[in-house]
Design a protein around this motif. Structure first.
Motif, PDB file in Angstrom:
ATOM      1  N   UNK A 155     -76.791 -78.911   4.934  1.00 25.47           N
ATOM      2  CA  UNK A 155     -75.354 -78.508   5.298  1.00 25.47           C
ATOM      3  C   UNK A 155     -75.227 -77.563   6.208  1.00 25.47           C
ATOM      4  N   UNK A 156     -75.827 -78.055   7.241  1.00 26.36           N
ATOM      5  CA  UNK A 156     -75.873 -77.037   8.306  1.00 26.36           C
ATOM      6  C   UNK A 156     -76.946 -75.795   8.230  1.00 26.36           C
ATOM      7  N   UNK A 157     -77.574 -75.357   7.454  1.00 22.87           N
ATOM      8  CA  UNK A 157     -78.715 -74.558   7.372  1.00 22.87           C
ATOM      9  C   UNK A 157     -80.286 -75.228   7.471  1.00 22.87           C
ATOM     10  N   UNK A 158     -80.806 -74.632   8.237  1.00 23.81           N
ATOM     11  CA  UNK A 158     -82.150 -74.753   8.586  1.00 23.81           C
ATOM     12  C   UNK A 158     -83.150 -74.449   7.515  1.00 23.81           C
ATOM     13  N   UNK A 159     -83.512 -75.421   6.732  1.00 27.20           N
ATOM     14  CA  UNK A 159     -84.561 -75.271   5.744  1.00 27.20           C
ATOM     15  C   UNK A 159     -86.151 -75.072   6.303  1.00 27.20           C
ATOM     16  N   UNK A 160     -86.576 -75.988   7.020  1.00 29.59           N
ATOM     17  CA  UNK A 160     -87.923 -75.854   7.777  1.00 29.59           C
ATOM     18  C   UNK A 160     -87.941 -76.247   9.492  1.00 29.59           C
ATOM     19  N   UNK A 161     -88.542 -75.827  10.087  1.00 29.56           N
ATOM     20  CA  UNK A 161     -89.005 -76.082  11.537  1.00 29.56           C
ATOM     21  C   UNK A 161     -90.445 -76.002  11.629  1.00 29.56           C
ATOM     22  N   UNK A 162     -90.707 -77.077  12.456  1.00 26.80           N
ATOM     23  CA  UNK A 162     -92.075 -77.278  12.799  1.00 26.80           C
ATOM     24  C   UNK A 162     -92.355 -76.666  14.332  1.00 26.80           C
ATOM     25  N   UNK A 163     -93.155 -75.646  14.503  1.00 27.46           N
ATOM     26  CA  UNK A 163     -93.486 -75.243  15.744  1.00 27.46           C
ATOM     27  C   UNK A 163     -94.271 -76.142  16.670  1.00 27.46           C
ATOM     28  N   UNK A 164     -93.569 -76.734  17.673  1.00 25.69           N
ATOM     29  CA  UNK A 164     -94.305 -77.875  18.798  1.00 25.69           C
ATOM     30  C   UNK A 164     -95.480 -77.157  19.236  1.00 25.69           C
ATOM     31  N   UNK A 204     -90.385 -57.481  19.354  1.00 22.90           N
ATOM     32  CA  UNK A 204     -90.788 -57.821  17.766  1.00 22.90           C
ATOM     33  C   UNK A 204     -89.371 -57.739  16.899  1.00 22.90           C
ATOM     34  N   UNK A 205     -88.289 -57.079  17.518  1.00 27.47           N
ATOM     35  CA  UNK A 205     -87.149 -56.873  16.440  1.00 27.47           C
ATOM     36  C   UNK A 205     -86.430 -58.150  16.847  1.00 27.47           C
ATOM     37  N   UNK A 206     -86.676 -59.027  17.606  1.00 34.20           N
ATOM     38  CA  UNK A 206     -85.957 -60.234  17.855  1.00 34.20           C
ATOM     39  C   UNK A 206     -86.402 -61.609  17.400  1.00 34.20           C
ATOM     40  N   UNK A 207     -85.633 -62.272  16.678  1.00 33.55           N
ATOM     41  CA  UNK A 207     -86.110 -63.644  16.063  1.00 33.55           C
ATOM     42  C   UNK A 207     -84.970 -64.598  16.548  1.00 33.55           C
ATOM     43  N   UNK A 208     -85.384 -65.710  17.020  1.00 29.77           N
ATOM     44  CA  UNK A 208     -84.618 -67.051  17.431  1.00 29.77           C
ATOM     45  C   UNK A 208     -84.745 -68.089  16.411  1.00 29.77           C
ATOM     46  N   UNK A 209     -83.763 -68.748  16.007  1.00 31.53           N
ATOM     47  CA  UNK A 209     -84.009 -69.949  15.428  1.00 31.53           C
ATOM     48  C   UNK A 209     -84.261 -71.002  16.100  1.00 31.53           C
ATOM     49  N   UNK A 210     -84.753 -72.217  15.595  1.00 29.93           N
ATOM     50  CA  UNK A 210     -84.838 -73.322  16.467  1.00 29.93           C
ATOM     51  C   UNK A 210     -83.469 -73.900  16.744  1.00 29.93           C
ATOM     52  N   UNK A 211     -83.358 -75.276  17.274  1.00 26.34           N
ATOM     53  CA  UNK A 211     -81.917 -75.515  17.877  1.00 26.34           C
ATOM     54  C   UNK A 211     -81.295 -76.381  16.643  1.00 26.34           C
ATOM     55  N   UNK A 212     -79.992 -76.075  16.310  1.00 25.86           N
ATOM     56  CA  UNK A 212     -79.457 -76.783  15.325  1.00 25.86           C
ATOM     57  C   UNK A 212     -78.457 -77.910  15.746  1.00 25.86           C
TER      58      UNK A 212
END
Length: 241
Positions: free
Chosen positions: A42-51, A149-157
């Motif tokens: 539903x548009x929320x990222x559950x898991x991502x795999x770091x390539x 260290x204060x910044x976090x980016x998601x993977x692409x949705x």
């Protein structure tokens, strides 16, 4: 040139009749050897795999009890990314080298929670409706670069129209007057786009002063209306000459 390949999209219906979307996304870019793999609900990222190392990471800790990690997920991601790179040149030939679709991102900056001075919070920079990846995002506080260290980016949705979203989170401690900026770079932009957020929170004493001021203005206005009413009433009661 084709850059992205989408993997399986699954839609399922709950017993109550509500529709939910479970999406598996794989994308890759041959020119920069950039790729990604994620599972969305539903548009929320559950898991991502770091390539870079094909390690699985959970994006939403609140779902821990309901969504356990499939131990085969990293190997699935590895196979999907490999298939993506395999298909790019074949799709390019099959589609007769179509022009690349370039759509610049829309940007927005907002806080995760109500802002209180001195209380840790999160600033969110949303980049949406863009194609293709990547976008680059840079945070600043009062003109100076923030601690990475204060910044976090998601993977692409992924979105239904084949565009992408990316969220960048900045952990910060609000102090009155601080100005934060989120600068976004993308090949579809003629120049970098910057969104600003200024910490401007009314303290208790300021809030009390504001309430007193508003009440004073309101009472003054009511007094003015009462004066007009009595003037009109007195004129109506004057005896005719």
């Amino acid at each position: 040139m084709l850059r992205c390949f989408f993997a399986t999209l699954l839609v399922f219906i709950k017993a109550q009749g509500a529709k939910h979307i479970f999406r598996e996304l794989t994308f890759c870019r041959r020119e920069q050897m950039e790729s990604g793999f994620g599972l969305e609900f539903d548009g929320e990222q559950l898991w991502y795999v770091d390539p870079s190392d094909f390690q699985a990471h959970q994006r939403i800790p609140e779902f821990t009890r309901d969504w356990s990690l499939d131990k085969t997920l990293p190997s699935q991601a590895n196979g999907s990314v490999g298939t993506c790179y395999y298909n790019i040149p074949r799709c390019t030939v099959g589609e007769k080298t179509p022009p690349e679709a370039i759509v610049p991102p829309r940007t927005l900056i907002y806080t995760k929670r109500e802002v209180r001075l001195g209380v840790h919070n999160t600033l969110i920079c949303l980049m949406s409706a863009f194609h293709p990846p990547p976008v680059n995002v840079y945070w600043r506080r009062n003109g100076a670069a923030v601690d990475v260290q204060d910044v976090t980016n998601t993977q692409y949705y992924s979105d239904g129209d084949s565009t992408f979203r990316l969220y960048s989170y900045l952990s910060f401690k609000p102090e009155q007057g601080d100005v934060y900026s989120c600068t976004v770079q993308h090949k579809g932009l003629q120049q970098d786009t910057t969104r600003l957020y200024e910490v401007d929170v009314l303290e208790d004493s300021q809030m009390l002063e504001m309430v007193v001021l508003v009440l004073g203005i309101l009472l003054g206005f009511l007094g003015f209306l009462a004066g007009i009413f009595f003037i009109i009433k007195s004129k109506q009661e004057l005896p005719a000459v």
